[in-house]
Motif scaffolding. Sequence first.
Motif, PDB file in Angstrom:
ATOM      1  N   GLY A 143       7.466  -3.589  -3.383  1.00 54.44           N
ATOM      2  CA  GLY A 143       6.150  -2.897  -2.865  1.00 54.44           C
ATOM      3  C   GLY A 143       4.953  -3.616  -3.452  1.00 54.44           C
ATOM      4  O   GLY A 143       5.266  -4.583  -4.050  1.00 54.44           O
ATOM      5  N   GLY A 144       3.836  -3.274  -2.965  1.00 54.23           N
ATOM      6  CA  GLY A 144       2.585  -3.792  -3.371  1.00 54.23           C
ATOM      7  C   GLY A 144       2.272  -3.470  -4.784  1.00 54.23           C
ATOM      8  O   GLY A 144       2.459  -2.329  -5.365  1.00 54.23           O
ATOM      9  N   SER A 145       1.371  -4.304  -5.773  1.00 52.11           N
ATOM     10  CA  SER A 145       1.221  -4.295  -7.026  1.00 52.11           C
ATOM     11  C   SER A 145       0.450  -2.894  -7.146  1.00 52.11           C
ATOM     12  O   SER A 145       0.151  -2.140  -7.932  1.00 52.11           O
ATOM     13  N   GLU A 146      -0.715  -2.607  -5.997  1.00 46.29           N
ATOM     14  CA  GLU A 146      -1.413  -1.383  -5.997  1.00 46.29           C
ATOM     15  C   GLU A 146      -0.791  -0.104  -5.851  1.00 46.29           C
ATOM     16  O   GLU A 146      -1.216   0.783  -6.363  1.00 46.29           O
ATOM     17  N   ALA A 147       0.725  -0.217  -5.750  1.00 44.23           N
ATOM     18  CA  ALA A 147       1.368   1.263  -5.648  1.00 44.23           C
ATOM     19  C   ALA A 147       2.556   0.978  -6.624  1.00 44.23           C
ATOM     20  O   ALA A 147       3.571   1.690  -6.816  1.00 44.23           O
ATOM     21  N   PHE A 148       2.598   0.044  -7.744  1.00 45.96           N
ATOM     22  CA  PHE A 148       3.826  -0.237  -8.656  1.00 45.96           C
ATOM     23  C   PHE A 148       4.413   1.023  -9.031  1.00 45.96           C
ATOM     24  O   PHE A 148       5.494   1.110  -8.989  1.00 45.96           O
ATOM     25  N   HIS A 149       3.278   1.755  -9.716  1.00 42.47           N
ATOM     26  CA  HIS A 149       3.902   3.033 -10.533  1.00 42.47           C
ATOM     27  C   HIS A 149       4.521   4.063  -9.648  1.00 42.47           C
ATOM     28  O   HIS A 149       5.537   4.653 -10.008  1.00 42.47           O
ATOM     29  N   SER A 150       3.984   4.266  -8.459  1.00 41.44           N
ATOM     30  CA  SER A 150       4.512   5.219  -7.431  1.00 41.44           C
ATOM     31  C   SER A 150       5.770   4.718  -7.068  1.00 41.44           C
ATOM     32  O   SER A 150       6.637   5.487  -6.866  1.00 41.44           O
ATOM     33  N   ASN A 151       5.839   3.366  -6.702  1.00 42.08           N
ATOM     34  CA  ASN A 151       7.162   2.976  -6.094  1.00 42.08           C
ATOM     35  C   ASN A 151       8.246   2.819  -7.171  1.00 42.08           C
ATOM     36  O   ASN A 151       9.441   3.113  -6.900  1.00 42.08           O
ATOM     37  N   GLN A 152       7.942   2.751  -8.406  1.00 41.17           N
ATOM     38  CA  GLN A 152       9.067   2.663  -9.502  1.00 41.17           C
ATOM     39  C   GLN A 152       9.619   4.074  -9.528  1.00 41.17           C
ATOM     40  O   GLN A 152      10.774   4.387  -9.575  1.00 41.17           O
ATOM     41  N   ALA A 153       8.724   5.220  -9.692  1.00 38.11           N
ATOM     42  CA  ALA A 153       9.113   6.256 -10.005  1.00 38.11           C
ATOM     43  C   ALA A 153       9.724   7.070  -8.848  1.00 38.11           C
ATOM     44  O   ALA A 153      10.953   7.695  -8.906  1.00 38.11           O
ATOM     45  N   LEU A 154       9.430   6.547  -7.454  1.00 42.46           N
ATOM     46  CA  LEU A 154      10.324   6.937  -6.368  1.00 42.46           C
ATOM     47  C   LEU A 154      11.563   6.403  -6.288  1.00 42.46           C
ATOM     48  O   LEU A 154      12.732   6.846  -5.991  1.00 42.46           O
TER      49      LEU A 154
ATOM     50  N   THR B  70       8.289  -6.206 -11.345  1.00 38.31           N
ATOM     51  CA  THR B  70       7.313  -7.025 -11.702  1.00 38.31           C
ATOM     52  C   THR B  70       6.445  -7.179 -10.523  1.00 38.31           C
ATOM     53  O   THR B  70       6.845  -7.323  -9.332  1.00 38.31           O
ATOM     54  N   THR B  71       5.001  -7.332 -10.797  1.00 44.15           N
ATOM     55  CA  THR B  71       4.118  -7.543  -9.701  1.00 44.15           C
ATOM     56  C   THR B  71       3.767  -8.965  -9.625  1.00 44.15           C
ATOM     57  O   THR B  71       2.980  -9.413  -8.778  1.00 44.15           O
ATOM     58  N   ASP B  72       4.467  -9.800 -10.259  1.00 47.71           N
ATOM     59  CA  ASP B  72       4.144 -11.267 -10.099  1.00 47.71           C
ATOM     60  C   ASP B  72       4.818 -11.615  -8.544  1.00 47.71           C
ATOM     61  O   ASP B  72       5.883 -11.433  -8.420  1.00 47.71           O
ATOM     62  N   ARG B  73       3.748 -12.282  -8.015  1.00 43.55           N
ATOM     63  CA  ARG B  73       3.843 -12.749  -6.487  1.00 43.55           C
ATOM     64  C   ARG B  73       5.140 -13.829  -6.326  1.00 43.55           C
ATOM     65  O   ARG B  73       5.572 -13.765  -5.328  1.00 43.55           O
ATOM     66  N   ALA B  74       5.454 -14.258  -7.492  1.00 49.81           N
ATOM     67  CA  ALA B  74       6.550 -15.408  -7.441  1.00 49.81           C
ATOM     68  C   ALA B  74       7.932 -14.750  -7.144  1.00 49.81           C
ATOM     69  O   ALA B  74       8.570 -15.455  -6.578  1.00 49.81           O
ATOM     70  N   ALA B  75       7.973 -13.462  -7.409  1.00 49.52           N
ATOM     71  CA  ALA B  75       9.021 -12.665  -7.084  1.00 49.52           C
ATOM     72  C   ALA B  75       9.498 -12.635  -5.669  1.00 49.52           C
ATOM     73  O   ALA B  75      10.559 -12.691  -5.188  1.00 49.52           O
TER      74      ALA B  75
ATOM     75  N   SER C   2       0.833  -1.188   0.125  1.00 50.55           N
ATOM     76  CA  SER C   2       0.022  -0.138  -0.037  1.00 50.55           C
ATOM     77  C   SER C   2       0.818   1.325   0.139  1.00 50.55           C
ATOM     78  O   SER C   2       0.759   2.019  -1.024  1.00 50.55           O
ATOM     79  N   ARG C   3       1.614   1.683   1.174  1.00 46.10           N
ATOM     80  CA  ARG C   3       2.110   2.982   1.202  1.00 46.10           C
ATOM     81  C   ARG C   3       3.276   3.257   0.535  1.00 46.10           C
ATOM     82  O   ARG C   3       4.511   2.613   1.037  1.00 46.10           O
ATOM     83  N   PRO C   4       3.270   3.843  -0.683  1.00 51.93           N
ATOM     84  CA  PRO C   4       4.531   4.118  -1.327  1.00 51.93           C
ATOM     85  C   PRO C   4       5.734   4.978  -0.469  1.00 51.93           C
ATOM     86  O   PRO C   4       6.699   5.045  -0.853  1.00 51.93           O
ATOM     87  N   ASN C   5       5.242   5.838   0.676  1.00 49.05           N
ATOM     88  CA  ASN C   5       6.324   6.363   1.474  1.00 49.05           C
ATOM     89  C   ASN C   5       7.332   5.453   2.076  1.00 49.05           C
ATOM     90  O   ASN C   5       8.534   5.782   2.235  1.00 49.05           O
ATOM     91  N   VAL C   6       7.108   4.126   2.179  1.00 47.64           N
ATOM     92  CA  VAL C   6       7.738   3.217   2.654  1.00 47.64           C
ATOM     93  C   VAL C   6       9.136   3.064   1.724  1.00 47.64           C
ATOM     94  O   VAL C   6      10.206   2.790   2.149  1.00 47.64           O
TER      95      VAL C   6
END
Length: 427
Positions: free
Chosen positions: A154-165, A188-193, A131-135
């Motif tokens: 990070g979680g898939s729900e914040a993927f673009h934010s986390n990559q940018a940060l 990748t958002t693949d949970r296997a990672a 969730s929280r991209p500030n992490v």
Amino acid sequence: MEIESIDIPAYVSDVGRRARAASRDMARAGTAAKNRALAATAEAIARDADRLVEANERDLAAARAAGHDAAFVDRLALGPAVLASMREGLLQVASLPDPVGEISNLRFRPTGIQVGQMRVPLGVIGIVYESRPNVTIDAAALCIKSGNATILRGGSEAFHSNQALAALVREGLRSAGLPEDAVQAIETTDRAAVGALIASPQWVDVIVPRGGRSLIERISREARVPVLKHLDGVCHVYVDDEADLDQAIRICDNAKTQRYSPCNTMETLLVANRIADRLLPALGRIYADKGVELRGDERTRAILSAQGIACSVATEEDWRTEYLAPILAIRVVEGVGEAIDHIAAYGSQHTDAIVTTNHVRAMRFLREVDSASVMINASTRFADGFEYGLGAEIGISTDKLHARGPVGLEGLTSLKYVVFGHGEVRG
């Protein structure tokens, strides 16, 4: 951009190899270089605020389309206040003393050698969070300053934010002459990672999970790497019969209602029997006005119902539940001993507080409550890295080995013995 159709084990191994190589450079990096990287990242966040908001909007739109509630969407949002807090956190971590290389407990032995301990980085830290991209920024900042490399998932729900940060952090590292691979965000958002990461002791020295119970239980169960974690935050405030009642009301109000979702929010209120008739009506009205659902034992319900304050029956499960919501369990106890027993039976060893003017009882509470943070006359909401002066925290640990409580810079380091000799040999 997310990498698609990749060989997950090979990808994670490549990330791990690069992190391991970067960790050696980070371990010998100077304090000035690490601080320059943090300051440059803070400047980049200010410079690229619009781009960060744009990336964040993609995550927010996806969250709304998926039907997530307003609280979930709020945790994802990178508004001006959140971005300002990120920059402040980076600069505060930069201002903290660098623990790496510090030598302590130096003493002479009868043989003439000097023995001490040096603080050193852990190496590569894997951080799995939701969730929280500030992490992304908090974790990167602490790992950089403590001389570690980190792999962020990070979680898939914040993927673009986390990559940018993460891209801005890597820019900051590069500008300071430090290896970009010291901070890598899984692309990748693949949970296997996650499964591959937590089963890679050859690349990762410790895993820090931040998220819901199901995530932390999975990682604790499947990891082949040591884990720093806490499962629940069933936090208590006990109000003693020698408490300052005005102070108690302020603390109990703040501990529950300042924010409902953090792990250090009070979930169970324990009140000494002798003051319950005076304290509970005042607190009950405050909670009712703020929409907090109350669940209590028989004595609590009798006191509150006489004042026209709704309170349902607390079940056995309520005493051990982390609500993360405007719900509070209340129990009347005979005194500090019964409060300590209740916490031992139902608590999660996270954060517990006593409100009292009685020094002997306060010190007994400090000694006997087996939690990562134990407080006297203060709100449990203080139990985090920022408020403890750690600059930020990578998480809370309720484990008893290595790090406990908010994990800041020192929690991301270890100690090794160092010996200074003068030509001595063992006879």
